[in-house]
Scaffold this motif. Structure first.
Motif, short mmCIF file in Angstrom:
data_model
loop_
_atom_site.label_atom_id
_atom_site.label_comp_id
_atom_site.label_asym_id
_atom_site.label_seq_id
_atom_site.Cartn_x
_atom_site.Cartn_y
_atom_site.Cartn_z
N SER A 281 0.84 -1.21 0.00
CA SER A 281 0.00 0.00 0.00
C SER A 281 0.87 1.25 0.00
O SER A 281 0.57 2.22 -0.71
CB SER A 281 -0.92 0.01 1.22
N LEU B 228 -16.52 9.81 -4.21
CA LEU B 228 -15.49 9.72 -3.18
C LEU B 228 -14.51 10.88 -3.41
O LEU B 228 -13.77 10.87 -4.38
CB LEU B 228 -14.76 8.38 -3.26
N GLY C 118 -3.38 2.74 -5.74
CA GLY C 118 -4.39 3.15 -4.77
C GLY C 118 -5.26 4.30 -5.26
O GLY C 118 -6.50 4.18 -5.30
N PRO C 119 -4.66 5.42 -5.65
CA PRO C 119 -5.49 6.54 -6.13
C PRO C 119 -6.30 6.19 -7.38
O PRO C 119 -7.43 6.66 -7.53
CB PRO C 119 -4.47 7.63 -6.44
N GLN D 88 -14.23 5.47 -8.13
CA GLN D 88 -15.44 5.47 -7.32
C GLN D 88 -16.06 6.86 -7.34
O GLN D 88 -15.54 7.79 -6.74
CB GLN D 88 -15.12 5.05 -5.88
N LEU E 18 -7.43 7.35 3.14
CA LEU E 18 -7.83 5.95 3.01
C LEU E 18 -6.63 5.05 2.73
O LEU E 18 -6.49 3.98 3.32
CB LEU E 18 -8.88 5.80 1.91
N ILE E 19 -5.76 5.49 1.84
CA ILE E 19 -4.59 4.69 1.47
C ILE E 19 -3.63 4.54 2.65
O ILE E 19 -3.25 3.43 3.04
CB ILE E 19 -3.87 5.29 0.25
N TRP F 126 -9.94 12.53 0.19
CA TRP F 126 -10.00 11.37 1.09
C TRP F 126 -8.99 10.31 0.71
O TRP F 126 -8.65 9.47 1.53
CB TRP F 126 -11.39 10.75 1.07
N HIS F 127 -8.55 10.30 -0.55
CA HIS F 127 -7.69 9.22 -1.06
C HIS F 127 -6.46 8.98 -0.20
O HIS F 127 -6.21 7.83 0.20
CB HIS F 127 -7.30 9.48 -2.51
N ILE G 148 -16.24 -0.24 -3.64
CA ILE G 148 -15.43 0.49 -4.63
C ILE G 148 -15.47 -0.21 -5.98
O ILE G 148 -15.65 0.43 -7.01
CB ILE G 148 -13.98 0.65 -4.13
N LEU H 215 -9.37 4.30 -6.22
CA LEU H 215 -10.30 5.20 -5.54
C LEU H 215 -10.92 6.22 -6.49
O LEU H 215 -12.08 6.60 -6.33
CB LEU H 215 -9.59 5.89 -4.37
#
Length: 124
Positions: A27, A45, A35-36, A42, A53-54, A49-50, A94, A39
């Protein structure tokens, strides 16, 4: 049929801890790429926040992996089980197609959930 299976606990714990520790590393390693992108797919979202969350997920994985390695026990198994169920639910929200991915990123959670549940029940 009631078949009792006894697993060698230390190797199971080592493998579970490794899963969490490697996931934390993965991660962090892909925090600006995979990751981004997942996200961003979605709708609704916020991009702000990315990172939370990551990096929050990476931190949780690191803490759980270390806890499993250093202090395995009922509380750790319950926390890991809760986290796995929660992360599986979020990943499903997601991108539900991950359940049908040929490498099984979500279906692999099913045996992990079963192991955590069994460890949690067997711990005193």
């Amino acid at each position: 049929m009631n078949t009792q299976i006894t697993l060698p606990t230390r190797p199971v714990i080592a493998v579970l801890a490794a899963i969490w520790l490697v996931t934390a590393l993965a991660s962090a390693w892909t925090a600006n790429t995979i990751g981004p992108n997942l996200l961003a797919a979605q709708p609704g979202l916020p991009p702000s926040w990315h990172p939370w969350l990551i990096w929050g997920g990476a931190a949780l994985d690191l803490v759980l992996g270390l806890a499993m390695w250093l202090r395995p026990g009922r509380v750790v198994w319950a926390m890991a089980l809760t986290a796995t169920l929660g992360m599986t639910a979020v990943a499903t929200w997601i991108d539900p197609t991950l359940w049908w991915h040929p490498l099984g990123p979500l279906t692999k959670n099913l045996p992990i959930i079963a192991l955590l549940w069994a460890l949690q029940r067997a711990s005193s």
